[in-house]
Write a protein that holds these residues in place. Structure first.
Motif, PDB file in Angstrom:
ATOM      1  N   GLY A 137       0.818  -1.214   0.000  1.00 25.78           N
ATOM      2  CA  GLY A 137       0.000   0.000   0.000  1.00 25.78           C
ATOM      3  C   GLY A 137       0.847   1.257   0.000  1.00 25.78           C
ATOM      4  N   ILE A 138       1.911   1.273   0.790  1.00 23.75           N
ATOM      5  CA  ILE A 138       2.822   2.424   0.803  1.00 23.75           C
ATOM      6  C   ILE A 138       3.448   2.619  -0.566  1.00 23.75           C
ATOM      7  CG2 ILE A 138       4.997   3.311   1.751  1.00 23.75           C
ATOM      8  CD1 ILE A 138       4.345   1.827   4.347  1.00 23.75           C
ATOM      9  N   ASN A 139       3.949   1.546  -1.135  1.00 25.08           N
ATOM     10  CA  ASN A 139       4.651   1.649  -2.413  1.00 25.08           C
ATOM     11  C   ASN A 139       3.713   2.039  -3.554  1.00 25.08           C
ATOM     12  OD1 ASN A 139       7.210   1.048  -1.353  1.00 25.08           O
ATOM     13  ND2 ASN A 139       6.828  -1.154  -1.475  1.00 25.08           N
ATOM     14  N   GLN A 140       2.465   1.586  -3.492  1.00 23.07           N
ATOM     15  CA  GLN A 140       1.511   2.010  -4.516  1.00 23.07           C
ATOM     16  C   GLN A 140       1.226   3.503  -4.398  1.00 23.07           C
ATOM     17  OE1 GLN A 140      -1.810  -0.311  -5.955  1.00 23.07           O
ATOM     18  NE2 GLN A 140      -1.294  -1.968  -4.519  1.00 23.07           N
ATOM     19  N   TYR A 141       1.106   3.990  -3.185  1.00 22.43           N
ATOM     20  CA  TYR A 141       0.912   5.434  -3.030  1.00 22.43           C
ATOM     21  C   TYR A 141       2.116   6.189  -3.593  1.00 22.43           C
ATOM     22  CZ  TYR A 141       0.587  10.090  -1.207  1.00 22.43           C
ATOM     23  OH  TYR A 141       0.560  11.469  -1.130  1.00 22.43           O
ATOM     24  N   GLN A 142       3.312   5.768  -3.215  1.00 22.73           N
ATOM     25  CA  GLN A 142       4.520   6.464  -3.647  1.00 22.73           C
ATOM     26  C   GLN A 142       4.657   6.459  -5.168  1.00 22.73           C
ATOM     27  OE1 GLN A 142       8.865   6.699  -1.794  1.00 22.73           O
ATOM     28  NE2 GLN A 142       8.543   4.691  -2.713  1.00 22.73           N
ATOM     29  N   ALA A 143       4.253   5.372  -5.816  1.00 20.48           N
ATOM     30  CA  ALA A 143       4.402   5.258  -7.264  1.00 20.48           C
ATOM     31  C   ALA A 143       3.338   6.022  -8.038  1.00 20.48           C
ATOM     32  CB  ALA A 143       4.367   3.780  -7.666  1.00 20.48           C
ATOM     33  N   SER A 144       2.211   6.329  -7.395  1.00 26.20           N
ATOM     34  CA  SER A 144       1.093   6.899  -8.141  1.00 26.20           C
ATOM     35  C   SER A 144       0.799   8.356  -7.814  1.00 26.20           C
ATOM     36  CB  SER A 144      -0.175   6.076  -7.877  1.00 26.20           C
ATOM     37  OG  SER A 144      -0.534   6.120  -6.493  1.00 26.20           O
ATOM     38  N   ARG A 145       1.370   8.891  -6.747  1.00 28.36           N
ATOM     39  CA  ARG A 145       1.034  10.244  -6.300  1.00 28.36           C
ATOM     40  C   ARG A 145       2.286  11.120  -6.293  1.00 28.36           C
ATOM     41  NH1 ARG A 145      -2.999  12.395  -6.921  1.00 28.36           N
ATOM     42  NH2 ARG A 145      -2.785  13.723  -5.075  1.00 28.36           N
ATOM     43  N   PRO A 146       2.115  12.448  -6.356  1.00 24.77           N
ATOM     44  CA  PRO A 146       3.281  13.342  -6.317  1.00 24.77           C
ATOM     45  C   PRO A 146       4.087  13.146  -5.037  1.00 24.77           C
ATOM     46  CG  PRO A 146       1.317  14.545  -6.999  1.00 24.77           C
ATOM     47  CD  PRO A 146       0.848  13.191  -6.548  1.00 24.77           C
ATOM     48  N   ALA A 147       5.395  13.261  -5.172  1.00 25.36           N
ATOM     49  CA  ALA A 147       6.273  13.110  -4.013  1.00 25.36           C
ATOM     50  C   ALA A 147       6.069  14.268  -3.039  1.00 25.36           C
ATOM     51  CB  ALA A 147       7.731  13.065  -4.462  1.00 25.36           C
ATOM     52  N   PRO A 148       6.285  14.046  -1.742  1.00 26.96           N
ATOM     53  CA  PRO A 148       6.192  15.145  -0.773  1.00 26.96           C
ATOM     54  C   PRO A 148       7.141  16.285  -1.143  1.00 26.96           C
ATOM     55  CG  PRO A 148       6.353  13.036   0.361  1.00 26.96           C
ATOM     56  CD  PRO A 148       6.612  12.764  -1.094  1.00 26.96           C
ATOM     57  N   MET A 149       6.786  17.500  -0.726  1.00 26.58           N
ATOM     58  CA  MET A 149       7.619  18.655  -1.076  1.00 26.58           C
ATOM     59  C   MET A 149       9.024  18.529  -0.476  1.00 26.58           C
ATOM     60  SD  MET A 149       6.084  21.774   1.238  1.00 26.58           S
ATOM     61  CE  MET A 149       4.500  21.684   0.410  1.00 26.58           C
ATOM     62  N   GLU A 150       9.158  17.823   0.655  1.00 26.37           N
ATOM     63  CA  GLU A 150      10.493  17.629   1.229  1.00 26.37           C
ATOM     64  C   GLU A 150      11.366  16.795   0.288  1.00 26.37           C
ATOM     65  OE1 GLU A 150       7.663  17.600   4.903  1.00 26.37           O
ATOM     66  OE2 GLU A 150       7.642  16.882   2.825  1.00 26.37           O
ATOM     67  N   PHE A 151      10.757  15.855  -0.450  1.00 28.67           N
ATOM     68  CA  PHE A 151      11.524  15.099  -1.441  1.00 28.67           C
ATOM     69  C   PHE A 151      12.087  16.048  -2.500  1.00 28.67           C
ATOM     70  CE2 PHE A 151      10.374  10.359  -1.265  1.00 28.67           C
ATOM     71  CZ  PHE A 151      10.064  10.397   0.084  1.00 28.67           C
ATOM     72  N   ASP A 152      11.257  17.006  -2.928  1.00 24.62           N
ATOM     73  CA  ASP A 152      11.706  17.967  -3.940  1.00 24.62           C
ATOM     74  C   ASP A 152      12.828  18.841  -3.398  1.00 24.62           C
ATOM     75  OD1 ASP A 152       9.700  16.918  -5.516  1.00 24.62           O
ATOM     76  OD2 ASP A 152       8.282  18.541  -5.108  1.00 24.62           O
ATOM     77  N   LEU A 153      12.688  19.300  -2.140  1.00 23.92           N
ATOM     78  CA  LEU A 153      13.698  20.175  -1.552  1.00 23.92           C
ATOM     79  C   LEU A 153      15.044  19.470  -1.410  1.00 23.92           C
ATOM     80  CD1 LEU A 153      11.577  21.890   1.258  1.00 23.92           C
ATOM     81  CD2 LEU A 153      12.600  23.034  -0.720  1.00 23.92           C
ATOM     82  N   LEU A 154      15.009  18.184  -1.081  1.00 23.42           N
ATOM     83  CA  LEU A 154      16.242  17.443  -0.815  1.00 23.42           C
ATOM     84  C   LEU A 154      16.716  16.630  -2.007  1.00 23.42           C
ATOM     85  CD1 LEU A 154      15.437  16.138   2.788  1.00 23.42           C
ATOM     86  CD2 LEU A 154      16.874  18.079   2.154  1.00 23.42           C
ATOM     87  N   GLY A 155      15.929  16.569  -3.054  1.00 22.70           N
ATOM     88  CA  GLY A 155      16.322  15.783  -4.217  1.00 22.70           C
ATOM     89  C   GLY A 155      16.254  14.286  -3.971  1.00 22.70           C
ATOM     90  N   ILE A 156      15.306  13.842  -3.134  1.00 26.46           N
ATOM     91  CA  ILE A 156      15.178  12.415  -2.822  1.00 26.46           C
ATOM     92  C   ILE A 156      14.529  11.692  -3.996  1.00 26.46           C
ATOM     93  CG2 ILE A 156      14.029  10.735  -1.327  1.00 26.46           C
ATOM     94  CD1 ILE A 156      14.248  12.767   0.945  1.00 26.46           C
ATOM     95  N   GLN A 157      15.157  10.626  -4.441  1.00 29.88           N
ATOM     96  CA  GLN A 157      14.601   9.777  -5.485  1.00 29.88           C
ATOM     97  C   GLN A 157      13.839   8.632  -4.818  1.00 29.88           C
ATOM     98  OE1 GLN A 157      14.731  10.518  -8.809  1.00 29.88           O
ATOM     99  NE2 GLN A 157      15.658  12.417  -8.023  1.00 29.88           N
ATOM    100  N   PRO A 158      12.531   8.550  -5.027  1.00 27.23           N
ATOM    101  CA  PRO A 158      11.759   7.490  -4.369  1.00 27.23           C
ATOM    102  C   PRO A 158      12.253   6.103  -4.739  1.00 27.23           C
ATOM    103  CG  PRO A 158      10.308   9.152  -5.332  1.00 27.23           C
ATOM    104  CD  PRO A 158      11.687   9.433  -5.856  1.00 27.23           C
TER     105      PRO A 158
END
Length: 791
Positions: A137-158
């Motif tokens: 369930g977590i991975n489906q959310y991560q794959a289908s929805r926009p990444a959190p803004m903190e991911f964008d700020l830090l350049g985190i690749q899901p």
């Protein structure tokens, strides 16, 4: 000019619209319909007024898959940071300043242990099936929805979350319990460098046989001080949960107004945003639970339903030994173990560092455990210090334990589930609607050699660090349905029913004694209202106990009428940490100054700073003030021999001067509330201007160190920032569990700008409680939105 202004207006409007669109795209979806792969049937998720999901599924795996999806909506960044911290991967997104922290967690071996444990999981066990569905369930959310803004700020690749990530986070939680990293080096330094007479205030037996075979050199002590600092900063700077203490009690029906058991619990955890607990009400035909969940954990750590309820406190048993190894003079890669030279095991790991070259670390292990010197890279000393840790040494089927506890409606099933919790040590306080109450101190307790005191660094060559197995669970402290009609757990030293010693780094008894004093009153019938008052109690007998032996010295130290009046305020103070109390402020400043004046000259900067974060200091201070002949009173930096009166006078004058310089010249303004504040820090909120956007607070708060309302701060100079406290307050009367009350310190959501990001913060500070909706009619009445998940 008009055209220019028009252009500027359009640009500003476009930027505002773009910013709004960006923020809105990151918000959780709490209504409408979504497709979720691998579901067997439709799942309905109703969100109440606090953003708590009420998940109604048709089978267990669908329930856990939906839980993973909605949990990720609100807490994906928290999940990402927790696994990176536990697995030593923070520098990859936060840069070189986090390299020390990554080295520490790589050295501890949590990552390696979790990977090996995950490979051995039984794929068909109910707990593993639940975990894999939740992670899906977590991975489906991560794959289908926009990444959190903190991911964008830090350049985190899901990247997908795995069972090894969940087990790594369990390792971090166990590590955060382990006080030995900070305590054992300090106590060993006091013993070996100052002498046994300096140990008296710590109430520790002097065991000369525990002194390591080869005395530690100056470089070794320097390394131990540095490791203690890194260990503490890794928890402090990460902005992530750390367990610190807790209160819990269960009252049998004979002592309640309703005639059924009542459970109260408020685990004490380091404050952060988002808060540690994620609330969710989950159900499928034949099962229902209102639970409080940790990141990446599919089973509730705290929970209740109509039939049973439980809460947790820290056991604080000593499940960590630091072991000084003896190196073979002819082979630096061998140490002495069981009368033979044995090879150190060695491995290399590579840490990715944002904006810099990767760093390869060499990590070694003796038969006693990983060598923590490797945390430093280039240690100053030559003595390897190994870490023996129950968490790394036992089977520890903690996933199975909590899965079974989530389903345990009877006393026997609860006990059987708790027995599977081997590390970290936890007190489980439990009650059911049939009238049972119980408490079990859950941990695998090692059998140490007779006479060995694990409060000190042990000698690895002498056999003192060896274990010949573990005590049976029946030796663990525990009670079921005691005749007095109630059970209290508040982190104090527990007693084994078989009389074995249970060493540990326990809290003062004061908090437990204060709770017991109220619960022992046979005239009181307990209900939700008077239980709230007890959870919110801000009093303690600790302050008056510390002050009583030195009041005469304080009166002699006062230099004018104003100071004499302040001393009399302290003398009359009852220990209540109210927001309007001046005596509370004065006491907490004086405690720090007394500690510094008496102990800094012996310990130096590194070990003194470590001591301030240990529980042994709390026990030491009342003994110190009560003993006018303690050697700690003498200042080693002067030629004279100082007395207790001399140090008390110096501490008093330093306290007055500091409060005047920081809080103002008028003592009437030295009230506890303005000096004692709570701010919930986001992991990125340490950077300006992100602090103003992501952090929540500050708020003036009552309570203090070791009051039942344990809004606790570090021993230090004013003003004080609250570090930890009740991570939730829960009250469940099992006569009608639908009336259960709770509160989140911040909000249910970890998504910035979401309406549930901080919507409970002010209510929490005011001591308010919110209903935890359980009945379907009640859930329907309080539904604010509905999300349907379809196959």
């Amino acid at each position: 000019m008009k055209r220019t202004l028009t252009v500027i207006a359009v640009v500003v409007a476009a930027s505002a619209a773009g910013g709004y669109w960006y923020v809105d795209s990151k918000q959780p979806l709490r209504e409408g319909e979504l497709t979720l792969q691998h579901l067997q049937a439709t799942v309905e998720v109703r969100y109440d007024e606090r953003g708590v999901p009420h998940i109604q599924a048709q089978n267990e795996t669908d329930m856990y898959r939906a839980l993973g999806f909605v949990h990720a909506q609100d807490r994906l960044f928290q999940m990402e940071m927790m696994r990176r911290l536990a697995r030593g991967e923070l520098a990859e997104v936060l840069g070189a300043p986090l390299l020390e922290t990554d080295r520490l967690f790589r050295t501890l071996g949590i990552r390696q242990h979790a990977d090996a444990y995950a490979a051995k999981l039984d794929p068909n066990s109910p707990a593993t099936v639940a975990l894999q569905a939740y992670l899906d369930g977590i991975n489906q959310y991560q794959a289908s929805r926009p990444a959190p803004m903190e991911f964008d700020l830090l350049g985190i690749q899901p990247r997908p979350f795995t069972a090894a990530d969940t087990l790594s986070v369990a390792g971090y939680m166990a590590y955060s319990f382990a006080a030995a990293f900070r305590t054992e080096p300090v106590l060993s330094y006091v013993r070996d460098q100052l002498g046994s007479e300096y140990l008296d205030i710590f109430d520790l037996d002097w065991h000369p046989e525990g002194v390591v075979g080869q005395p530690l050199a100056a470089g070794d002590w320097k390394d131990l001080g540095a490791i203690a600092r890194i260990s503490h900063e890794a928890l402090l700077d990460a902005g992530l949960p750390q367990f610190e203490g807790s209160n819990a009690w269960a009252v049998s029906g004979s002592r309640t107004a309703s005639g059924k058991p009542l459970l109260a619990g408020d685990p004490h955890i380091r404050f952060a945003v988002p808060a540690v607990w994620y609330e969710a009400h989950v159900s499928y035909p034949g099962f229902e639970l209102y639970g409080h969940y940790q990141a990446l954990n599919p089973t509730a750590s705290l929970g209740h339903n109509r039939n049973f309820a439980w809460s947790l406190t820290m056991f604080q048993n000593d499940d960590v030994d630091l072991v000084a190894e003896t190196v073979n003079p002819d082979n630096p890669n061998q140490v002495r173990h069981r009368d033979a030279w044995v090879d150190l095991l060695q491995r290399e790991e590579t840490i990715q560092v944002k904006g810099a070259e990767p760093v390869t670390v060499t990590l070694r292990r003796s038969p006693h455990g990983p060598l923590i010197n490797d945390t430093l890279g280039n240690p100053s000393g030559s003595t390897p210090i190994a870490l023996w840790w129950t968490f790394l040494e036992t089977d520890n089927p903690i996933l199975d334990a909590f899965y079974q506890l989530n389903h345990a409606e009877s006393l026997g099933k609860a006990r059987a589930a708790v027995e599977k919790i081997e590390a970290p040590g936890l007190n489980v306080v439990w009650a059911n609607a049939q009238g049972d109450i119980g408490w079990w101190a859950a941990a695998k307790l090692p059998r140490r050699p007779a006479g060995v005191n694990p409060s000190f660094i042990l000698d690895g060559a002498s056999g003192e660090a060896e274990k010949d197995g573990y005590h049976p669970f029946t030796d663990n402290p525990q009670e079921e349905n005691p005749p007095r009609g109630y059970i209290v757990s508040a982190n104090y030293q527990p007693l084994s029913p078989t009389g074995i010693e249970v060493p540990g780094y326990y809290n003062l008894p004061d908090r437990g004694q204060r709770l017991n004093q109220h619960l022992a009153d046979a005239e009181v019938k307990w209900d939700l209202q008077n239980s709230q008052a007890l959870q919110l109690d801000t009093g303690t007998g600790y302050g008056p106990r510390v002050l009583a032996p030195i009041l005469d010295e304080l009166r002699a130290a006062a230099s004018d009428d104003q100071q004499r009046a302040l001393v009399e305020q302290l003398a009359a103070w009852d220990g209540d940490h109210r927001v309007d109390s001046v005596a509370t402020t004065l006491f907490n400043q004086l405690v720090y100054q007394l500690t510094r004046q008496a102990m800094h000259d012996e310990l130096g900067d590194s070990f003194f700073d470590s001591l301030l974060f240990t529980r042994v200091l709390d026990s030491a201070l009342p003994r110190l003030t009560a003993n006018a002949d303690s050697p700690w009173w003498n200042d080693r930096n002067t030629e004279a021999t100082e007395s207790r009166a001399d140090i008390v006078k110096a501490a008093w004058q330093a306290s007055i001067a500091h409060l005047q310089s920081t809080l103002g010249q008028d003592p009437a303004t030295w009230q506890w509330g303005p000096a004692h504040t709570l701010e919930h820090g986001h992991p990125l909120g340490q950077q300006k201007p992100l602090d103003t956007v992501l952090n929540v607070g500050p708020f003036e708060v009552p309570g203090g160190h070791e009051t039942p309302n344990n809004l606790s701060h570090k021993v230090g100079p004013a003003p004080w920032s609250v570090v930890y406290g009740p991570s939730t307050r829960r009250l469940i009367d099992l006569n009608d569990a639908s009336t259960a009350l709770g509160i989140n310190p911040v909000g249910q959501s970890g998504v910035p700008f979401d309406r549930h990001y901080q919507d409970q913060a002010e209510a929490y500070v005011r001591g308010e409680y919110q209903p935890m909706h359980l009945d379907q009619d009640d859930v329907q009445r309080h539904t604010r939105s509905q999300l349907t998940l379809r196959p």
